[in-house]
Design an enzyme around this catalytic site. Structure first.
Site, PDB file in Angstrom:
ATOM      1  N   GLU A 318       0.743  -0.944   0.230  1.00  0.00           N
ATOM      2  CA  GLU A 318       0.443   0.044   0.081  1.00  0.00           C
ATOM      3  C   GLU A 318       1.102   1.511   0.592  1.00  0.00           C
ATOM      4  OE1 GLU A 318      -3.355   0.129   2.766  1.00  0.00           O
ATOM      5  OE2 GLU A 318      -4.326  -2.071   1.650  1.00  0.00           O
ATOM      6  N   GLU A 410      -5.620  -8.645  -0.457  1.00  0.00           N
ATOM      7  CA  GLU A 410      -6.502  -8.154   0.872  1.00  0.00           C
ATOM      8  C   GLU A 410      -7.670  -7.521   0.481  1.00  0.00           C
ATOM      9  OE1 GLU A 410      -4.661  -5.129   3.732  1.00  0.00           O
ATOM     10  OE2 GLU A 410      -2.857  -5.272   2.952  1.00  0.00           O
TER      11      GLU A 410
END
Length: 632
Positions: A318, A410
């Site tokens: 991320e 995710e």
């Protein structure tokens, strides 16, 4: 296993202040703006409106907008329908069920096509509809009768149909807390962290069939992989070996997320995230970073052999969020280049990819950059929460990477730590809907995470604290785990289902299958993305009439999953569990840790069709697995 940690309260405050901040976006090519979908239609139903439209081939998703109608006119601007997922609101399928409006209140609906998560095209012509209130007087043949009787959804299938291969996006991967926790002997809720985390991974492997596990921080200092002695780098992978040995003994393979930055290699070691102070800085020396990656990959290949050729190596986590990457996008692209090339220099067959981004960001940016730079991208990975994963296949085709795998490394019902939706029943039907949507277009949809032994922002303060885990501390299955268990019971051949009635193919979804022995497994569930309905809405309950052609007389079993069946929050409330269970309460929770299978006997015959007919009441949220034995 320990490392320097900042106080949990400080870590939480830091997270909350920075989680919404996006890293520098850098230079981008022009993303196409797509026309709105055609043929938008709205079907009002009891407690909901089902919207449907024609697919737009280049779209990765669609964003549904709504405006209220007052005195016959649109009263205010159109705004995206917010189902409270807390992340990306766009959906990938050409339909949407809205339960967020006030029943009886008319709305105008319009839909825009999404070409990239930040780019939504113009809205199409609006349509008008209002969810029917409960109870309701009949106005058409499809409206429930006076008195608010539960509508019936008819599902019909042929158990001997040819069918198609059933895709299982839940099986390739699951998420976990950083793997150093497997070595942790501390107690959380009176339970040993490492032992229970390992037990959770073993259970998910044995009962769900999951093949790999992805976790953060394999290069974090608590594994001791890098230090400098007299200014020279020293690599040590002995503790990495310990955790990977445990993963492999559990029957899983690791997904190697290459991060975070070792403190002595960081250009700014003060930039950290989480309670365990993971460093999110670019390296101070790019050559030494590349050497570290090469050394790790070479070591793993030497130790574990050719199985490493099946491990996915993912670059960072991320980086499009400032909280996870203190550099800009250009620096991260350099990190990707150096890392990917270091992996391939060890063995070009080892798969590498990214951007492992939040909210489906930077996918286009990485592929544009890799196309220019000639950097390998074997798979595209990203994350979203609160909605089914977007359809990235058009992006891969448009940017010249049609063969790259799509790994949603995710995914979950919410990105928010300690959110009550994580523990309850509605998250289970959310999971079923997302997996159904992703089947056939996503190579892996990895639920985040396996166990509530998870401490990014602090260890669990109580049994039911809204943790991300599928299993609680103590290893008790939450409804989301039971949903995966149900999915794992499906057979290898998917069978088509014809659905009709108020809520069909939207509010009520199904997934039918045939196993290799000829038995049938059919999942049916009632679900909405709307998290304001997470505790249930009576008007969304449905009666299900399932007719399986050619299966009359076969023995039938059903397994229910709803607030009264398999919901640990319901059971804990009945037991009076406080922060942590007593020993007696632990025993009661463990005794109810699996779903109960009900034997219905031989299915009754449908009129003149030789069909097995099963009739069920299904609440919202609720799911049922119907199993029919093979023909005698």
């Amino acid at each position: 296993m320990t490392t320097d940690q900042q106080p949990v309260s400080d870590a939480r405050a830091d997270w909350q202040s920075r989680i919404a901040l996006r890293s520098d976006e850098g230079d981008r090519e022009v993303t196409p703006v797509l026309p709105p979908p055609n043929d938008l239609a709205a079907i009002p139903g009891l407690g909901h409106v089902r919207l449907g439209w024609a697919p737009v081939p280049e779209a990765v998703g669609y964003l549904v907008h709504r405006a209220p109608i007052s005195d016959g006119a649109v009263d205010g601007p159109f705004a995206p329908v917010d189902h409270l997922g807390g992340d990306v609101l766009a959906v990938p399928d050409p339909w949407y069920v809205d339960t967020t409006g006030e029943p009886g209140q008319p709305y105008a609906y319009a839909v825009g096509s999404v070409s990239e998560v930040t780019v939504t095209g113009p809205l199409g012509e609006p349509v008008r509809a209002a969810a029917l209130p409960f109870p309701v007087a009949p106005t058409t043949a499809t409206v429930p009768p006076v008195g608010g009787a539960v509508p019936t959804v008819e599902l019909r299938l042929d158990g001997s149909a040819q069918g198609t291969p059933l895709h299982r996006p839940w099986q390739p991967m699951i998420g976990s807390e950083r793997l150093s926790q497997l070595l942790c002997r501390d107690l959380s809720g009176g339970r040993e962290i490492g032992a229970e985390l390992l037990a959770a991974l073993r259970r998910i492997r044995a009962e769900i069939g999951v093949e790999t596990v992805r976790a953060h921080a394999i290069l974090h200092d608590d594994l001791g992989v890098y230090r400098e002695v007299d200014g020279e780098p020293v690599h040590d992978f002995s503790v990495v070996d310990q955790v990977y040995d445990l993963v492999l003994e559990a029957g899983l393979r690791p997904v190697v997320e290459l991060g975070f930055m070792p403190r002595e290699l960081a250009s700014d070691p003060t930039r950290t995230v989480f309670g365990y102070a993971a460093v999110v800085s670019p390296p101070k020396d790019w050559d030494r970073w590349g050497d570290l990656v090469r050394a790790l990959v070479r070591h793993l290949l030497d130790r574990y052999g050719d199985t490493v050729l099946t491990w996915d190596f993912e670059v960072w986590n991320e980086a499009n969020l400032e909280v996870f990457w203190s550099g800009d996008q250009e620096e991260w692209m350099r990190l990707y280049d150096v890392t990917a090339r270091a992996v391939k220099e060890v063995d070009p067959r080892i798969p590498v990819g990214g951007p492992s981004s939040a909210a489906a960001g930077w996918v286009d940016a990485l592929l544009e950059h890799a196309g220019r730079a000639g950097t390998p991208v074997d798979f595209v990975s990203t994350h979203t929460y609160g909605s089914p994963p977007l359809d990235l296949r058009p992006t891969l085709r448009r940017l010249g990477f049609p063969d790259a795998r799509i790994l949603w490394t995710e995914w979950g019902v919410t990105p928010t730590h300690f959110h009550p939706v994580n523990d309850g029943m509605s998250a289970a039907t959310f999971l079923l809907s997302g997996m159904r949507s992703a089947a056939g277009r996503v190579d892996a949809l990895s639920y985040w995470v396996a166990s509530d032994h998870f401490e990014e922002l602090g260890r669990p303060p109580r049994l039911l604290h809204g943790g991300f885990g599928l299993l609680t501390v103590g290893g008790i299955a939450k409804p989301r785990y039971h949903a995966l268990w149900m999915l794992a019971r499906l057979g290898d051949t998917e069978l088509p289902v014809r659905a009709s009635g108020d809520g069909a193919d939207g509010l009520v979804q199904s997934w039918a299958s045939r196993r290799t022995d000829g038995s049938l497994a059919i999942l049916v569930w009632v679900s909405t993305l709307d998290q304001s309905k997470r505790d249930g809405e009576p008007s969304l309950a449905r009666r299900i009439r399932l007719a399986v052609e050619g299966a009359a007389g076969r023995p039938v079993r059903i397994t229910r999953l709803d607030r009264g069946h398999g919901d640990v929050t319901t059971l804990a409330a009945q037991l009076g569990v406080d922060d942590w269970p007593t020993e007696t309460q632990w025993a009661a929770l463990r005794a109810a840790d699996s779903l109960t299978v009900e034997e219905l006997g031989a299915a009754r015959n449908g009129a003149a069709t030789n069909a097995a007919v099963i009739e069920l009441e299904l609440p919202q949220p609720g799911a049922v697995l119907v199993e029919l034995d093979a023909r005698p």
